[in-house]
Design a protein around this motif. Structure first.
Motif, mmCIF file in Angstrom:
data_model
loop_
_atom_site.group_PDB
_atom_site.id
_atom_site.type_symbol
_atom_site.label_atom_id
_atom_site.label_comp_id
_atom_site.label_asym_id
_atom_site.label_seq_id
_atom_site.Cartn_x
_atom_site.Cartn_y
_atom_site.Cartn_z
ATOM 1 N N PHE A 179 -2.885 2.490 -5.800
ATOM 2 C CA PHE A 179 -2.928 1.040 -6.010
ATOM 3 C C PHE A 179 -3.894 0.387 -5.027
ATOM 4 C CE2 PHE A 179 -1.302 -3.285 -5.295
ATOM 5 C CZ PHE A 179 -1.316 -3.759 -6.594
ATOM 6 N N ALA A 180 -3.836 0.826 -3.763
ATOM 7 C CA ALA A 180 -4.752 0.268 -2.755
ATOM 8 C C ALA A 180 -6.196 0.587 -3.103
ATOM 9 C CB ALA A 180 -4.393 0.825 -1.378
ATOM 10 N N ALA A 181 -6.417 1.820 -3.604
ATOM 11 C CA ALA A 181 -7.783 2.173 -4.000
ATOM 12 C C ALA A 181 -8.260 1.286 -5.139
ATOM 13 C CB ALA A 181 -7.831 3.644 -4.411
ATOM 14 N N GLY A 182 -7.377 0.989 -6.085
ATOM 15 C CA GLY A 182 -7.754 0.111 -7.190
ATOM 16 C C GLY A 182 -8.082 -1.290 -6.718
ATOM 17 N N ILE A 183 -7.264 -1.834 -5.799
ATOM 18 C CA ILE A 183 -7.526 -3.173 -5.246
ATOM 19 C C ILE A 183 -8.859 -3.188 -4.518
ATOM 20 C CG2 ILE A 183 -6.747 -4.871 -3.552
ATOM 21 C CD1 ILE A 183 -5.123 -4.930 -6.061
ATOM 22 N N GLY A 184 -9.130 -2.114 -3.748
ATOM 23 C CA GLY A 184 -10.386 -2.057 -3.011
ATOM 24 C C GLY A 184 -11.586 -2.016 -3.948
ATOM 25 N N LEU A 185 -11.500 -1.201 -4.991
ATOM 26 C CA LEU A 185 -12.607 -1.136 -5.949
ATOM 27 C C LEU A 185 -12.802 -2.459 -6.657
ATOM 28 C CD1 LEU A 185 -12.039 2.389 -7.555
ATOM 29 C CD2 LEU A 185 -13.931 1.683 -6.071
#
Length: 572
Positions: A387-393
């Motif tokens: 989820f954090a990776a998605g928010i960052g992208l």
């Protein structure tokens, strides 16, 4: 004194009277020799009959020696079925090619039926002159003289010997006596053969029982039901063997099938009410049928072909399933002895199955802790990081000027969202159901997929979206389960697919079920009866159902229902 000479007076002279007396003496001697010869023939015939122990060989030998004993051209032995007709008809004298042209064998009507109804010897000089004669079918050779006698086994009529066309023209009283004596010996030979055959079959069942128990209790008992069905098919000489298990309230499913029609019936879902299989499941008592016992319009007609044994699998005081053991119509029926041996074998196998299930349950319990740990790790670590990776992208995409790069980043964000949904489904599947009272729809669907997994080349993938257990009305759960089961069984029967995906989602007051496969697609007039049932279920909830081809191959079944406090039922 001279004594006068006395002379005997013969009408035709002394020599002719002596010749006549000698001729009669020779004739009587010839008759005695002939009778002795026929008695020796009877003894030889009796010996030939009792020498065999194989029942089929005994029946054939009886007809052969009977024809030779009384000098008949044609002979047959009819074995009487429980319904009074002829179950088997072993004939001698008619070539196989001609028998094939004649067609079906006699059923026991006319003069043959008269001997069945009144088991006493019948001897006729001209068969066609008797009022009980019903004539012959096309291609049947002409027959004139006739002799029939019953064959009794332990006081009960087992069958009848029929002989026709005596070489000298007509059967004599002596022929009748000889054939009656042979029939008595034949009854003893048949009884011995049946006892020998039953002994051998009991030995085979006993050996198979030990083999099954050892296999089920071994370290590798994954295919226990398949092994059980295979052994039943071999031991009972059956054309179709099925293991039928409970598939929900009031329904049964063919879990395992072996035999010629196995592919057609595997996965078949039938109601318990009004079926022979359901009656055995509910009563826990074995059922023996001589002719199938199920009409063509009954749901279990495909399982109960001709002579059939339906045997419940009992353990711990309850029925775990039902075994159907069926032969094709026209084949020899099962006996009560067969049913007894099969039921005993099934009982022992059921105990072994129960022990195997208990061991499997213990192994599953041992895995619960690991599964819970994996589920916690997925939820607390993996999902948060994805989820954090998605928010960052997503944040990065806002600072990228190149539209093509920005689009590719957004696609990856969407892929991460899909991955999160699938991980959550996996977490739910790994987590044990804690509340049995509410009846979780998710767990019910997961259990169903586990139950049907063996029917697929690759286990179907399951995706949940939305608060399914929270928003779905409890009254809708049976329909949801039935729709998913029907969709999956359609894939098994028709799609020839290697991949299947089930999507169950709840959003915007709408429940959506999609069953997608990569098979051959929708065939015209395919799956229509099941589709009508799904349409009826959707209509009562204000939804609809669509079955369509996918652009990339395969088919998609889409079923929808509205979420409302009370289901919308169509007025009848």
């Amino acid at each position: 004194m001279t004594v006068p000479e006395t002379r005997l007076s013969f009408p035709d002279g002394p020599r002719s009277a002596l010749d006549q007396a000698l001729s009669e003496l020779v004739l009587n001697a010839q008759k005695v020799l002939a009778t002795q010869g026929r008695l020796r023939s009877l003894l030889q015939a009796s010996q030939a009959v009792v020498e065999e122990l194989d029942l089929a060989a005994v029946l054939r030998r009886i007809v052969d020696v009977a024809v030779d004993l009384v000098g008949a051209r044609y002979g047959a032995l009819g074995v009487i079925a429980p319904n009074g007709n002829l179950e088997q008809f072993i004939h001698v004298g008619i070539p196989d090619e001609l028998a094939a042209e004649i067609g079906h064998l006699p059923a026991g009507h006319g003069l043959l039926g008269a001997l069945i109804d009144d088991p006493h010897a019948i001897r006729l000089t001209h068969l066609g002159e008797d009022a009980r004669s019903s004539g012959f079918p096309a291609h049947h050779p002409p027959m004139d003289s006739f002799l029939g006698v019953p064959v009794r086994v332990r006081g009960e009529v087992y069958g009848n010997l029929y002989l026709s066309n005596q070489i000298s023209g007509a059967f004599s009283e002596e022929d009748e006596e000889l054939l009656t004596a042979l029939a008595a010996t034949a009854g003893i030979a048949i009884d011995n053969a049946r006892l020998f055959d039953e002994t051998r079959r009991r030995q085979r069942w006993s050996a198979a029982s030990a083999e099954i128990s050892a296999a089920l209790l071994s370290d590798r008992a994954d295919a226990s039901l398949e092994l059980l069905a295979d052994r039943f098919a071999s031991l009972a000489d059956a054309d179709l063997v099925c293991v039928v298990l409970a598939a929900g309230e009031g329904t049964l499913i063919v879990d395992t099938a072996r035999g010629k029609l196995a592919k057609q019936v595997k996965g078949l879902v039938i109601p318990a009410a009004g079926t022979t299989v359901g009656r055995a499941f509910d009563s826990g008592q074995p059922i023996l049928t001589a002719d199938g016992g199920a009409s063509l319009d009954q749901p279990d007609a495909q399982l109960v072909l001709g002579p059939t044994m339906v045997i419940p699998l009992l353990a711990s005081g309850r029925t775990h399933g039902v075994m159907t053991v069926s032969r094709s119509t026209g084949r020899p029926r099962f006996t009560t002895s067969d049913l007894e041996m099969a039921a005993d074998f099934a009982g022992q196998a059921s105990v072994a199955l129960e022990l195997a299930r208990g061991r499997s349950a213990g192994q599953k319990l041992a895995l619960l802790e690991d599964r819970s740990r994996i589920a916690r790790d997925l939820h607390d670590n993996v999902i948060q990081r994805v989820f954090a990776a998605g928010i960052g992208l997503q944040a990065i995409s806002g600072s990228v000027d190149d539209p093509e790069v920005r689009e590719r980043i957004i696609e990856e964000v969407v892929a991460l969202d899909v991955a999160i949904v699938e991980i959550r489904t996996a977490i739910f599947a790994l987590t044990a159901q804690t509340s049995r009272d509410r009846g979780s729809i998710r767990h019910r669907i997961i259990d169903m997929l586990s139950e049907l997994a063996s029917l697929f080349e690759q286990t179907p993938r399951l995706v949940f979206t939305g608060p399914i257990d929270l928003l779905t009305p409890p009254e809708m759960s049976d329909d949801i389960a039935a729709v998913i089961r029907e969709g999956l069984m359609n894939v098994v029967r028709h799609a020839e697919a290697t991949e299947t995906v089930v999507n169950l989602s709840v959003a915007d007051d709408l429940v959506v079920i999609e069953v997608v496969d990569n098979g051959i697609g929708v065939v015209e007039s395919d799956r229509r009866s099941g589709l009508a049932n799904l349409a009826a279920r959707a209509e009562q909830w204000g939804g609809d159902v669509v079955l369509e081809n996918r652009a990339r191959g395969g088919s998609r079944l889409r079923w929808t229902a509205l979420i409302e406090p009370e289901p919308v039922r169509k007025e009848s």
